[in-house]
Design an enzyme around this catalytic site. Structure first.
Site, PDB file in Angstrom:
ATOM      1  N   SER A 132       0.857  -1.192   0.000  1.00 51.61           N
ATOM      2  CA  SER A 132       0.000   0.000   0.000  1.00 51.61           C
ATOM      3  C   SER A 132       0.890   1.237   0.000  1.00 51.61           C
ATOM      4  CB  SER A 132      -0.862   0.017   1.271  1.00 51.61           C
ATOM      5  OG  SER A 132      -1.476   1.285   1.438  1.00 51.61           O
ATOM      6  N   TYR A 145      -1.288  -1.025  10.292  1.00 51.00           N
ATOM      7  CA  TYR A 145      -1.478  -1.232   8.845  1.00 51.00           C
ATOM      8  C   TYR A 145      -0.228  -0.803   8.062  1.00 51.00           C
ATOM      9  CZ  TYR A 145      -3.731  -1.080   4.248  1.00 51.00           C
ATOM     10  OH  TYR A 145      -4.053  -1.284   2.916  1.00 51.00           O
TER      11      TYR A 145
HETATM   12  P1  NAD Z   1     -11.528  -5.930   0.358  1.00 49.99           P
HETATM   13  O1  NAD Z   1     -11.834  -5.881   1.808  1.00 49.99           O
HETATM   14  O2  NAD Z   1     -12.531  -5.467  -0.619  1.00 49.99           O
HETATM   15  O3  NAD Z   1     -11.089  -7.425  -0.039  1.00 49.99           O
HETATM   16  C1  NAD Z   1     -10.186  -8.143   0.754  1.00 49.99           C
HETATM   17  C2  NAD Z   1     -10.551  -9.614   0.693  1.00 49.99           C
HETATM   18  O4  NAD Z   1      -9.565 -10.321   1.461  1.00 49.99           O
HETATM   19  C3  NAD Z   1     -11.921  -9.930   1.304  1.00 49.99           C
HETATM   20  O5  NAD Z   1     -12.664 -10.741   0.429  1.00 49.99           O
HETATM   21  C4  NAD Z   1     -11.568 -10.670   2.603  1.00 49.99           C
HETATM   22  O6  NAD Z   1     -12.515 -11.648   2.986  1.00 49.99           O
HETATM   23  C5  NAD Z   1     -10.227 -11.303   2.241  1.00 49.99           C
HETATM   24  N1  NAD Z   1      -9.405 -11.611   3.416  1.00 49.99           N
HETATM   25  C6  NAD Z   1      -9.085 -10.767   4.442  1.00 49.99           C
HETATM   26  N2  NAD Z   1      -8.334 -11.414   5.335  1.00 49.99           N
HETATM   27  C7  NAD Z   1      -8.163 -12.679   4.868  1.00 49.99           C
HETATM   28  C8  NAD Z   1      -7.485 -13.820   5.364  1.00 49.99           C
HETATM   29  N3  NAD Z   1      -6.817 -13.794   6.533  1.00 49.99           N
HETATM   30  N4  NAD Z   1      -7.516 -14.968   4.636  1.00 49.99           N
HETATM   31  C9  NAD Z   1      -8.190 -15.013   3.453  1.00 49.99           C
HETATM   32  N5  NAD Z   1      -8.862 -13.978   2.949  1.00 49.99           N
HETATM   33  C10 NAD Z   1      -8.847 -12.811   3.650  1.00 49.99           C
HETATM   34  O7  NAD Z   1     -10.138  -5.145   0.200  1.00 49.99           O
HETATM   35  P2  NAD Z   1      -9.360  -4.507  -1.062  1.00 49.99           P
HETATM   36  O8  NAD Z   1      -9.475  -3.055  -0.919  1.00 49.99           O
HETATM   37  O9  NAD Z   1      -9.729  -5.180  -2.326  1.00 49.99           O
HETATM   38  O10 NAD Z   1      -7.873  -4.865  -0.631  1.00 49.99           O
HETATM   39  C11 NAD Z   1      -7.048  -5.785  -1.289  1.00 49.99           C
HETATM   40  C12 NAD Z   1      -5.598  -5.481  -0.910  1.00 49.99           C
HETATM   41  O11 NAD Z   1      -5.249  -4.188  -1.366  1.00 49.99           O
HETATM   42  C13 NAD Z   1      -5.326  -5.496   0.600  1.00 49.99           C
HETATM   43  O12 NAD Z   1      -4.069  -6.106   0.854  1.00 49.99           O
HETATM   44  C14 NAD Z   1      -5.282  -4.023   0.954  1.00 49.99           C
HETATM   45  O13 NAD Z   1      -4.514  -3.756   2.107  1.00 49.99           O
HETATM   46  C15 NAD Z   1      -4.659  -3.454  -0.309  1.00 49.99           C
HETATM   47  N6  NAD Z   1      -4.902  -2.023  -0.499  1.00 49.99           N
HETATM   48  C16 NAD Z   1      -6.160  -1.535  -0.691  1.00 49.99           C
HETATM   49  C17 NAD Z   1      -6.361  -0.170  -0.859  1.00 49.99           C
HETATM   50  C18 NAD Z   1      -7.713   0.432  -1.048  1.00 49.99           C
HETATM   51  O14 NAD Z   1      -7.839   1.665  -1.006  1.00 49.99           O
HETATM   52  N7  NAD Z   1      -8.757  -0.349  -1.278  1.00 49.99           N
HETATM   53  C19 NAD Z   1      -5.257   0.707  -0.828  1.00 49.99           C
HETATM   54  C20 NAD Z   1      -3.992   0.176  -0.645  1.00 49.99           C
HETATM   55  C21 NAD Z   1      -3.830  -1.190  -0.474  1.00 49.99           C
END
Ligand code: NAD
Length: 248
Positions: A132, A145
């Site tokens: 991130s 985080y």
């Molecule tokens: P989201 O919450 O929409 O999806 C995350 C998915 O991961 C969910 O389906 C959840 O059930 C699954 N998950 C969580 N913990 C888990 C575990 N221990 N085992 C198996 N599955 C698990 O989130 P997103 O925004 O799509 O995020 C995806 C990645 O991108 C993450 O690593 C997040 O930190 C990173 N990220 C997101 C953003 C943002 O703004 N959305 C920004 C920077 C980084």
């Protein structure tokens, strides 16, 4: 047919990435701990194989790789995308909260990558870890985080250093803000406005804009790229347009 394993693929960035792999003719092992959402989503897609598992549970991870090996043999790509966000001040981040973030965001990436090595060796596959912008630049409320994501960035370089011998590449994508369930749970309207001010492209990214970078790094177009940290963030990390007064 090439095989990718994408964690956290029931929704958000992981699901968008899964769809982009499918468009490129790959098959995808979709892993998520939210069984209900994963199975419902997977039903509407062809060439996917859903496995309900928690990436932070060492036994579940070992079991899932047994299944992957029996069914697919090797693996061409592992995308460690599953993540949780929990923002809070340092003084209010107790050990349980810290561990909850670390166990998925950092332990999960370590465990999944470790168990994937034999399958990745077979196909000279690659790893893409999702960190991130919060791992590149420290900011308020992200003691757990941000630290977990900074560690993922270093873990990626460690993997590139050690696994290159086997032809396994490891890269990291650092998304900027994307309107997923994870982000919307922690982004207030104030945070959304502030991000717009601080991002040269002046907007949030889409799930597919992150997914396309991930798929590129896993593809034959990136066969000499390893150990890289790529921010897909509208320019947030590399620039200093953060002073709203200077933009007006
Ligand atoms: P989201 O919450 O929409 O999806 C995350 C998915 O991961 C969910 O389906 C959840 O059930 C699954 N998950 C969580 N913990 C888990 C575990 N221990 N085992 C198996 N599955 C698990 O989130 P997103 O925004 O799509 O995020 C995806 C990645 O991108 C993450 O690593 C997040 O930190 C990173 N990220 C997101 C953003 C943002 O703004 N959305 C920004 C920077 C980084």
């Amino acid at each position: 047919m090439k095989t990718a394993l994408v964690t956290g693929s029931a929704r958000g960035i992981g699901l968008a990435t899964t769809k982009l792999f499918l468009e490129e003719g790959w098959q995808v092992v979709m892993v998520d701990r939210d069984g209900e959402e994963l199975l419902a989503t997977a039903e509407s897609l062809d060439n996917v194989h859903p496995i309900v598992a928690d990436v932070s549970d060492p036994e579940a991870v070992a079991d899932l790789f047994k299944e992957v090996e029996e069914r697919f043999g090797g693996l061409d790509a592992l995308v460690n995308n599953a993540g949780v966000a929990d923002f809070g001040p340092i003084e209010e981040t107790d050990f349980a909260r810290w561990r909850r973030v670390m166990e998925t965001n950092l332990d999960g990436v370590f465990l999944m990558s470790q168990e994937a090595i034999p399958a990745l060796k077979k196909n000279k596959g690659s790893i893409v870890n999702i960190a991130s912008i919060s791992g590149l630049r420290a900011s308020t409320l992200r003691v757990a985080y941000g630290t977990s994501k900074a560690a993922v960035i270093h873990l990626t370089k460690q993997q590139a250093a050690e696994l290159g011998e086997y032809g396994i590449r490891a890269n990291c994508v650092c998304p900027g803000p994307v309107r997923t369930k994870l982000a919307m749970a922690v982004h207030t309207q104030d945070i959304i406005d502030a991000y717009h001010d601080a991002i040269p492209l002046n907007r949030y990214g889409s799930e597919a804009e992150i997914g396309s970078v991930i798929v590129f790094l896993c593809s034959d177009k990136a066969t000499y790229v390893t150990g890289q940290i790529v921010a897909a963030d509208g320019g947030f990390e590399s620039t200093g347009v953060g002073l709203p007064a200077l933009r007006k």
